[in-house]
Design an enzyme around this catalytic site. Structure first.
Site, PDB file in Angstrom:
ATOM      1  N   SER A 102       0.846  -1.188   0.000  1.00  0.00           N
ATOM      2  CA  SER A 102       0.000   0.000   0.000  1.00  0.00           C
ATOM      3  C   SER A 102       0.877   1.231   0.000  1.00  0.00           C
ATOM      4  CB  SER A 102      -0.903   0.003   1.241  1.00  0.00           C
ATOM      5  OG  SER A 102      -1.561   1.243   1.402  1.00  0.00           O
ATOM      6  N   TYR A 104      -2.481  -0.642  10.815  1.00  0.00           N
ATOM      7  CA  TYR A 104      -2.370  -1.068   9.419  1.00  0.00           C
ATOM      8  C   TYR A 104      -1.127  -0.475   8.764  1.00  0.00           C
ATOM      9  CZ  TYR A 104      -3.557  -1.444   4.453  1.00  0.00           C
ATOM     10  OH  TYR A 104      -3.546  -1.701   3.107  1.00  0.00           O
TER      11      TYR A 104
END
Length: 348
Positions: free
Chosen positions: A148, A161
């Protein structure tokens, strides 16, 4: 290309996808089915896994769905063994599994933080270990880590995260250097993703007052899946960046990280929430799957279809960079020749 070599070997590719019941993993599994691949599907959600397996078979591939919590290394190893017993040697492993908590850091419990880390970071480690256990002795294979932009530039409200995605970059980079040292033909690459329209925003554990959303611009999971398959076919590049927003985020972090800190402190809370209030009783998949045996299938898409882009011009440019470089070089040579020629023309 790995895919072509496998086709010449006379059998379909055998690919494992974690987090295969929804979102990017689901879209990737379906596209692998369209290639005729044999796909091992790992996730906790049985309803989602069964639906993913049906999609693969309908598309022309083969599927084996194994309910698996990737936080459990023994379960991952056992699943890998079952897949090889059923389909043959694993050619590629794609790590996608996800869970998270949307909340300020001080509102996250220690066990919740550990759970996100166990799935989003150690789940990738466990999958990579199971893949390498089989690939290294054979001297071939591909591992694709679905990363990501938030693994390069963290944002507020997603500290667990973001920490896990940063960790994936670190351990994968270390592993990559070890494989290069061994001159191994096992390849590992990372695909850094933008904001995506997946079901996670409807089932992530959230302590925000309003419904969570991906930070625009938002892309459909099929954009991510196409990038994953391209990385699978061309795994020698260290990283792939998907979406112009990912490029801007990573480059902005390299150039002006402190400026981004201040910008995200001002905008990061509002940009991750819609205007829709949510109550405390919404479902969350941190500890148990929302699409479990008694649940329903949620598919690949989330609730932001009307805002999501189905294509990424940036990814197209990245895939065709050699062609574009050659074209630009040729155009430059023509322009230089024209300039040189005009310099020799008589002046009027």
């Amino acid at each position: 290309m790995i895919r072509h070599r496998r086709a010449q070997a006379g059998r379909p590719m055998v690919v494992v996808v974690t987090g295969a019941s929804a979102g990017v993993g689901r879209a990737t599994a379906r596209m692998l089915g369209e290639r005729g691949a044999r796909v091992g599907l790992l996730a906790r959600g049985e309803a989602g896994l069964d639906a993913a397996a049906d999609e693969i078979r309908s598309a022309g591939g083969e599927a084996l769905a194994i309910p698996t919590d990737v936080a459990d290394p023994t379960a991952v190893e056992e699943a890998a063994t079952r897949i090889e017993q059923h389909f043959g040697p694993i050619d590629a492993w794609i790590n996608v599994a996800f869970t998270s908590v949307f909340a300020p850091f001080h509102e996250i419990e220690p066990q919740e933080y550990r759970r996100v880390t166990d799935v989003c970071y150690l789940g990738f480690v466990h999958g990579t270990m199971a893949a390498l256990e089989r690939m290294r002795p054979r001297g071939q294979g591909v591992i694709v880590q679905v990363g990501s932009a938030l693994g390069e530039r963290a944002i507020p409200l997603q500290s667990a995260y973001c920490g896990a995605k940063h960790a994936i970059n670190g351990f994968t980079e270390s592993l990559r250097t070890e494989l290069l040292h061994e001159r191994s033909n096992v390849h590992v690459t990372v695909v850094q993703m933008p904001a995506l329209n997946t079901p996670q925003f409807s089932w992530v554990l959230s302590r925000l007052p309003h419904h969570p959303q991906p930070v625009p611009p938002i892309y459909q999971p099929e954009v991510a899946a196409r990038a994953v398959l391209y990385a699978l076919d061309h795994p020698r590049r260290k990283q792939y960046w998907v979406g112009a927003s990912t490029v801007a985020t990573i480059l902005g972090q390299r150039v002006a990280p402190a400026l981004l800190d201040r910008y995200l402190a001002r905008s990061g809370y509002k940009s991750q929430q819609t205007d829709q209030p949510v109550g405390s009783g919404r479902p969350a998949n941190l500890w148990r799957p929302v699409d479990g045996a008694a649940g329903g299938d949620h598919g690949a898409h989330g609730i932001f279809d009307d805002q999501a882009h189905g294509h990424s011009a940036q990814m197209w440019l990245s895939r065709h960079r050699r062609l574009l470089t050659g074209t630009a070089g040729a155009a430059g040579a023509v322009a230089a020749a024209a300039v040189a020629g005009s310099a020799r023309l008589p002046q009027h």
